[in-house]
Design an enzyme around this catalytic site. Sequence first.
Site, PDB file in Angstrom:
ATOM      1  N   ASP A 107      18.306  56.697  18.533  1.00 30.11           N
ATOM      2  CA  ASP A 107      17.535  56.255  17.377  1.00 30.11           C
ATOM      3  C   ASP A 107      16.074  56.110  17.848  1.00 30.11           C
ATOM      4  O   ASP A 107      15.372  57.096  17.975  1.00 30.11           O
ATOM      5  CB  ASP A 107      18.172  54.945  16.889  1.00 30.11           C
ATOM      6  CG  ASP A 107      17.614  54.437  15.576  1.00 30.11           C
ATOM      7  OD1 ASP A 107      17.069  55.229  14.806  1.00 30.11           O
ATOM      8  OD2 ASP A 107      17.732  53.221  15.313  1.00 30.11           O
ATOM      9  N   ASP A 163      29.428  51.731  14.784  1.00 31.48           N
ATOM     10  CA  ASP A 163      30.004  50.551  14.140  1.00 31.48           C
ATOM     11  C   ASP A 163      29.078  49.902  13.127  1.00 31.48           C
ATOM     12  O   ASP A 163      27.864  50.096  13.141  1.00 31.48           O
ATOM     13  CB  ASP A 163      30.337  49.490  15.188  1.00 31.48           C
ATOM     14  CG  ASP A 163      29.073  48.838  15.745  1.00 31.48           C
ATOM     15  OD1 ASP A 163      28.205  49.574  16.251  1.00 31.48           O
ATOM     16  OD2 ASP A 163      28.941  47.598  15.634  1.00 31.48           O
ATOM     17  N   ARG A 169      34.438  51.865  13.903  1.00 30.95           N
ATOM     18  CA  ARG A 169      34.323  52.864  14.975  1.00 30.95           C
ATOM     19  C   ARG A 169      35.475  53.861  14.901  1.00 30.95           C
ATOM     20  O   ARG A 169      35.408  54.953  15.444  1.00 30.95           O
ATOM     21  CB  ARG A 169      34.374  52.188  16.354  1.00 30.95           C
ATOM     22  CG  ARG A 169      33.224  51.237  16.637  1.00 30.95           C
ATOM     23  CD  ARG A 169      33.272  50.804  18.097  1.00 30.95           C
ATOM     24  NE  ARG A 169      32.473  49.618  18.363  1.00 30.95           N
ATOM     25  CZ  ARG A 169      31.169  49.625  18.618  1.00 30.95           C
ATOM     26  NH1 ARG A 169      30.519  50.765  18.635  1.00 30.95           N
ATOM     27  NH2 ARG A 169      30.520  48.499  18.845  1.00 30.95           N
TER      28      ARG A 169
HETATM   29  P1  IMP Z   1      18.020  53.081  20.095  1.00 29.91           P
HETATM   30  O1  IMP Z   1      17.799  52.200  21.285  1.00 29.91           O
HETATM   31  O2  IMP Z   1      17.157  52.669  18.936  1.00 29.91           O
HETATM   32  O3  IMP Z   1      17.855  54.553  20.402  1.00 29.91           O
HETATM   33  O4  IMP Z   1      19.455  52.782  19.584  1.00 29.91           O
HETATM   34  C1  IMP Z   1      20.531  53.413  20.040  1.00 29.91           C
HETATM   35  C2  IMP Z   1      21.780  52.647  19.716  1.00 29.91           C
HETATM   36  O5  IMP Z   1      21.723  51.996  18.441  1.00 29.91           O
HETATM   37  C3  IMP Z   1      22.928  53.609  19.630  1.00 29.91           C
HETATM   38  O6  IMP Z   1      23.500  53.816  20.885  1.00 29.91           O
HETATM   39  C4  IMP Z   1      23.845  52.939  18.640  1.00 29.91           C
HETATM   40  O7  IMP Z   1      24.710  52.055  19.323  1.00 29.91           O
HETATM   41  C5  IMP Z   1      22.933  52.159  17.737  1.00 29.91           C
HETATM   42  N1  IMP Z   1      22.675  52.884  16.469  1.00 29.91           N
HETATM   43  C6  IMP Z   1      21.591  53.624  16.131  1.00 29.91           C
HETATM   44  N2  IMP Z   1      21.673  54.120  14.890  1.00 29.91           N
HETATM   45  C7  IMP Z   1      22.866  53.699  14.394  1.00 29.91           C
HETATM   46  C8  IMP Z   1      23.544  53.904  13.124  1.00 29.91           C
HETATM   47  O8  IMP Z   1      23.084  54.573  12.192  1.00 29.91           O
HETATM   48  N3  IMP Z   1      24.760  53.292  13.005  1.00 29.91           N
HETATM   49  C9  IMP Z   1      25.323  52.543  13.997  1.00 29.91           C
HETATM   50  N4  IMP Z   1      24.721  52.349  15.199  1.00 29.91           N
HETATM   51  C10 IMP Z   1      23.504  52.912  15.401  1.00 29.91           C
END
Ligand code: IMP
Length: 190
Positions: A107, A163, A169
């Site tokens: 993300d 989740d 999940r």
């Molecule tokens: P980041 O650090 O913002 O890249 O977030 C990554 C983590 O956020 C992922 O490994 C997921 O566990 C969680 N995540 C990001 N987007 C989603 C979503 O749309 N649904 C559920 N979990 C998400």
Amino acid sequence: MQKHPLVDEILISKAEIIKRCQEISNAIDKFYKEKNIKEIILVGILKGCIPFLAQLLNYLTIECETEYLTVTSFLGSIEANQEPKIARDFDTNINNRDVLIVEDIIDTGYSLDLIIKHLKLKGANSIKIVTLLDKTMKRKVELNADWVGFNVPDKFLIGYGLDFQEKLRNLPYVATANMSKIKNWDWNKH
Ligand code: IMP
Ligand code: MG
């Protein structure tokens, strides 16, 4: 198949995921073979990586071990956390080893950024990234996966490891969540 009541739209079916996992595994095998790397260690990011990692394991032929890191990145439900933390580390020595990080979704990139720094400190020889899903438009740090299953829109997704409040999940597909229902959902009533 009966749709879970919190699902808005099924974006990626189980069959599509399986097919893509075969393609990605072949590409990973080929990549390391060409580099003359004989064995790697997969580092799965818990908890979301489990279904995806299991699917890749069905098709990878390179010798590999598995380890897991737990990273806390979401504040409770659907908001990304700017300061993710490594909540659980592993003991296996990865000094000079070739590491493949296995993620469910990228993300902002904050979690992976932290994970990469952490694995570098542990002395990894090389670090590659495979992710099932990628929300490229949400990226806050410059970082790209080496293998991506599917690019997805900036929507809250559930299923296939992803989740909402630690649940869902187990859905065998990736779906957008019904945001009006999910906010007031009572797990005990359904
Ligand atoms: P980041 O650090 O913002 O890249 O977030 C990554 C983590 O956020 C992922 O490994 C997921 O566990 C969680 N995540 C990001 N987007 C989603 C979503 O749309 N649904 C559920 N979990 C998400
Ligand atoms: Mg994750």
